[in-house]
Scaffold this motif. Structure first.
Motif, PDB file in Angstrom:
ATOM      1  N   LEU A  62      36.820  29.167  42.981  1.00  0.00           N
ATOM      2  CA  LEU A  62      37.622  29.483  41.806  1.00  0.00           C
ATOM      3  C   LEU A  62      36.711  30.017  40.704  1.00  0.00           C
ATOM      4  N   LEU A  63      37.161  31.057  40.023  1.00  0.00           N
ATOM      5  CA  LEU A  63      36.350  31.624  38.954  1.00  0.00           C
ATOM      6  C   LEU A  63      36.392  30.778  37.696  1.00  0.00           C
ATOM      7  N   GLN A  64      37.465  30.038  37.512  1.00  0.00           N
ATOM      8  CA  GLN A  64      37.558  29.163  36.349  1.00  0.00           C
ATOM      9  C   GLN A  64      38.451  27.987  36.716  1.00  0.00           C
ATOM     10  N   GLN A 125      56.965  30.774  46.087  1.00  0.00           N
ATOM     11  CA  GLN A 125      57.243  30.032  44.863  1.00  0.00           C
ATOM     12  C   GLN A 125      56.329  30.544  43.753  1.00  0.00           C
ATOM     13  N   TYR A 126      56.915  31.139  42.751  1.00  0.00           N
ATOM     14  CA  TYR A 126      56.131  31.713  41.677  1.00  0.00           C
ATOM     15  C   TYR A 126      56.013  30.734  40.517  1.00  0.00           C
ATOM     16  N   SER A 127      54.882  30.775  39.867  1.00  0.00           N
ATOM     17  CA  SER A 127      54.632  29.909  38.723  1.00  0.00           C
ATOM     18  C   SER A 127      53.703  30.630  37.776  1.00  0.00           C
ATOM     19  N   LEU A 128      53.844  30.352  36.510  1.00  0.00           N
ATOM     20  CA  LEU A 128      52.919  30.920  35.532  1.00  0.00           C
ATOM     21  C   LEU A 128      51.495  30.471  35.793  1.00  0.00           C
ATOM     22  N   TYR A 129      51.325  29.362  36.525  1.00  0.00           N
ATOM     23  CA  TYR A 129      50.011  28.777  36.698  1.00  0.00           C
ATOM     24  C   TYR A 129      49.473  28.908  38.115  1.00  0.00           C
ATOM     25  N   SER A 130      50.209  29.595  39.005  1.00  0.00           N
ATOM     26  CA  SER A 130      49.807  29.606  40.409  1.00  0.00           C
ATOM     27  C   SER A 130      48.748  30.655  40.719  1.00  0.00           C
ATOM     28  N   HIS A 131      48.534  31.588  39.832  1.00  0.00           N
ATOM     29  CA  HIS A 131      47.590  32.660  40.109  1.00  0.00           C
ATOM     30  C   HIS A 131      46.286  32.393  39.366  1.00  0.00           C
ATOM     31  N   GLN A 132      45.359  31.823  40.076  1.00  0.00           N
ATOM     32  CA  GLN A 132      44.048  31.546  39.511  1.00  0.00           C
ATOM     33  C   GLN A 132      43.035  32.503  40.131  1.00  0.00           C
ATOM     34  N   PRO A 133      42.269  33.214  39.326  1.00  0.00           N
ATOM     35  CA  PRO A 133      41.289  34.144  39.883  1.00  0.00           C
ATOM     36  C   PRO A 133      40.274  33.412  40.754  1.00  0.00           C
ATOM     37  N   TYR A 134      39.917  34.032  41.870  1.00  0.00           N
ATOM     38  CA  TYR A 134      38.893  33.453  42.730  1.00  0.00           C
ATOM     39  C   TYR A 134      38.092  34.564  43.383  1.00  0.00           C
ATOM     40  N   VAL A 135      36.971  34.192  43.932  1.00  0.00           N
ATOM     41  CA  VAL A 135      36.091  35.146  44.600  1.00  0.00           C
ATOM     42  C   VAL A 135      35.878  34.682  46.038  1.00  0.00           C
ATOM     43  N   THR A 136      35.869  35.630  46.947  1.00  0.00           N
ATOM     44  CA  THR A 136      35.533  35.366  48.337  1.00  0.00           C
ATOM     45  C   THR A 136      34.177  35.995  48.634  1.00  0.00           C
ATOM     46  N   TYR A 137      33.238  35.183  49.062  1.00  0.00           N
ATOM     47  CA  TYR A 137      31.947  35.668  49.534  1.00  0.00           C
ATOM     48  C   TYR A 137      31.929  35.581  51.062  1.00  0.00           C
ATOM     49  N   GLU A 138      31.242  36.508  51.691  1.00  0.00           N
ATOM     50  CA  GLU A 138      31.049  36.438  53.136  1.00  0.00           C
ATOM     51  C   GLU A 138      29.599  36.766  53.469  1.00  0.00           C
ATOM     52  N   ILE A 139      29.072  36.064  54.454  1.00  0.00           N
ATOM     53  CA  ILE A 139      27.704  36.287  54.915  1.00  0.00           C
ATOM     54  C   ILE A 139      27.773  36.852  56.326  1.00  0.00           C
ATOM     55  N   HIS A 140      27.344  38.091  56.478  1.00  0.00           N
ATOM     56  CA  HIS A 140      27.311  38.756  57.770  1.00  0.00           C
ATOM     57  C   HIS A 140      25.878  39.164  58.088  1.00  0.00           C
ATOM     58  N   PHE A 152      31.330  40.434  48.957  1.00  0.00           N
ATOM     59  CA  PHE A 152      32.190  39.662  48.064  1.00  0.00           C
ATOM     60  C   PHE A 152      33.322  40.514  47.529  1.00  0.00           C
ATOM     61  N   THR A 153      34.463  39.857  47.266  1.00  0.00           N
ATOM     62  CA  THR A 153      35.645  40.500  46.709  1.00  0.00           C
ATOM     63  C   THR A 153      36.295  39.556  45.705  1.00  0.00           C
ATOM     64  N   LEU A 154      36.878  40.126  44.675  1.00  0.00           N
ATOM     65  CA  LEU A 154      37.607  39.378  43.653  1.00  0.00           C
ATOM     66  C   LEU A 154      39.095  39.390  43.977  1.00  0.00           C
ATOM     67  N   HIS A 155      39.790  38.320  43.580  1.00  0.00           N
ATOM     68  CA  HIS A 155      41.209  38.195  43.898  1.00  0.00           C
ATOM     69  C   HIS A 155      41.971  37.608  42.710  1.00  0.00           C
ATOM     70  N   ASP A 156      43.215  38.057  42.567  1.00  0.00           N
ATOM     71  CA  ASP A 156      44.156  37.510  41.583  1.00  0.00           C
ATOM     72  C   ASP A 156      43.604  37.508  40.163  1.00  0.00           C
ATOM     73  N   LEU A 157      43.004  38.615  39.772  1.00  0.00           N
ATOM     74  CA  LEU A 157      42.556  38.734  38.388  1.00  0.00           C
ATOM     75  C   LEU A 157      43.769  38.888  37.473  1.00  0.00           C
ATOM     76  N   PRO A 158      43.594  38.649  36.163  1.00  0.00           N
ATOM     77  CA  PRO A 158      44.726  38.801  35.246  1.00  0.00           C
ATOM     78  C   PRO A 158      45.373  40.174  35.365  1.00  0.00           C
ATOM     79  N   MET A 159      46.648  40.224  35.058  1.00  0.00           N
ATOM     80  CA  MET A 159      47.419  41.457  35.212  1.00  0.00           C
ATOM     81  C   MET A 159      46.752  42.620  34.456  1.00  0.00           C
ATOM     82  N   GLY A 160      46.649  43.728  35.123  1.00  0.00           N
ATOM     83  CA  GLY A 160      46.055  44.909  34.520  1.00  0.00           C
ATOM     84  C   GLY A 160      44.585  45.080  34.823  1.00  0.00           C
ATOM     85  N   GLU A 161      43.955  44.065  35.410  1.00  0.00           N
ATOM     86  CA  GLU A 161      42.545  44.163  35.764  1.00  0.00           C
ATOM     87  C   GLU A 161      42.412  44.436  37.263  1.00  0.00           C
TER      88      GLU A 161
END
Length: 253
Positions: A62-64, A125-140, A152-161
């Motif tokens: 989780l990013l935060q 199920q949608y919620s104002l609080y269900s979308h928390q930004p996170y990062v996925t790292y992978e080691i290949h 690495f890739t970022l996911h579920d950043l705030p709307m517009g980002e």
């Protein structure tokens, strides 16, 4: 002088068999570490591609941290049940072996399971609080450089980002002390972008051209290879091994 280099065919490079062994030891270190609640916001999974059968490591963070427990449980539910690419193998459940002794992790697992629908036909199920930004790292294992490579890739950043954006990477992942150094490195030796080695979707990675020079002065057994390597490579994009995993390594020595 170097006691452990004879564990490798050509230190500090890894062949596929050595990389698989290093991944297995890294998984084991995560399983047995007493991580408490950290295990729920920092996930390590062992993966295997279906096409080639080769192993790789996936790490999710989780990013935060959400401000309350309801937000946290929803975020953890998402982290624990991410979509798996059809070309990669299913999760090897790394959390179950030693988690029974981890009361905080069990408490959070109970919360998570209560908020995670199991039916494939269930409406989202949608919620104002269900979308928390996170990062996925992978080691290949890099096929040409024969060293681990951090994707690495970022996911579920705030709307517009946009998630696939180098400015977002610097904003969310790169600590201030690394920013000037990474920008000065340019594409070679810094953050690069390319199709992901499994999904072929756009992704970022740390170019492995300087890994040899970073690793060759170390003398670590193969069971500690990825822990040492992440300590050298991961910090520039916000990836650190939990202290409990590092302490477990010191106890082994």
């Amino acid at each position: 002088m170097f006691q452990h280099h004879d564990e490798y065919r050509q230190w500090p490079f890894l062949n596929q068999e050595e990389f698989e062994l290093a991944c297995a030891f890294f998984d084991q270190r995560y399983v047995r570490a007493s991580l408490g609640a950290t295990r729920q916001i920092f996930k390590i999974r062992s993966r295997r591609t279906l096409t080639t059968g080769e192993s790789y490591i996936e790490l999710l963070r989780l990013l935060q941290l959400p401000e309350n427990e309801d937000e946290l449980s929803l975020a953890l539910s998402k982290l624990g049940t991410g979509v798996v690419d059809p070309r990669s193998g299913g999760d090897m459940e790394m959390d179950t072996t030693e988690e029974d002794a981890d009361n905080e992790a069990l408490r959070l697992n109970h919360i998570t399971s209560a908020t995670n629908p199991t039916s494939n036909n269930a409406l989202p199920q949608y919620s104002l609080y269900s979308h928390q930004p996170y990062v996925t790292y992978e080691i290949h294992l890099h096929p040409s450089y024969s060293v681990p490579t951090l994707w690495f890739t970022l996911h579920d950043l705030p709307m517009g980002e946009p998630s696939f954006d180098i400015d977002a990477v610097y904003r969310y992942l790169v600590p201030p002390e690394y920013k000037n150094r990474l920008r000065a490195a340019g594409v070679i030796g810094g953050i690069s972008a390319a199709p992901h080695p499994i999904t072929s979707l756009p992704a970022f990675f740390i170019h492995p051209c300087q890994t040899k020079e970073a690793m060759e002065s170390f003398d670590c057994p193969i069971k500690d290879y990825l822990t040492v390597w992440i300590g050298l490579v991961g910090g520039c994009v916000g990836l650190w091994i939990p202290r409990e995993m590092a302490e477990d390594q010191q106890e082994d020595q």
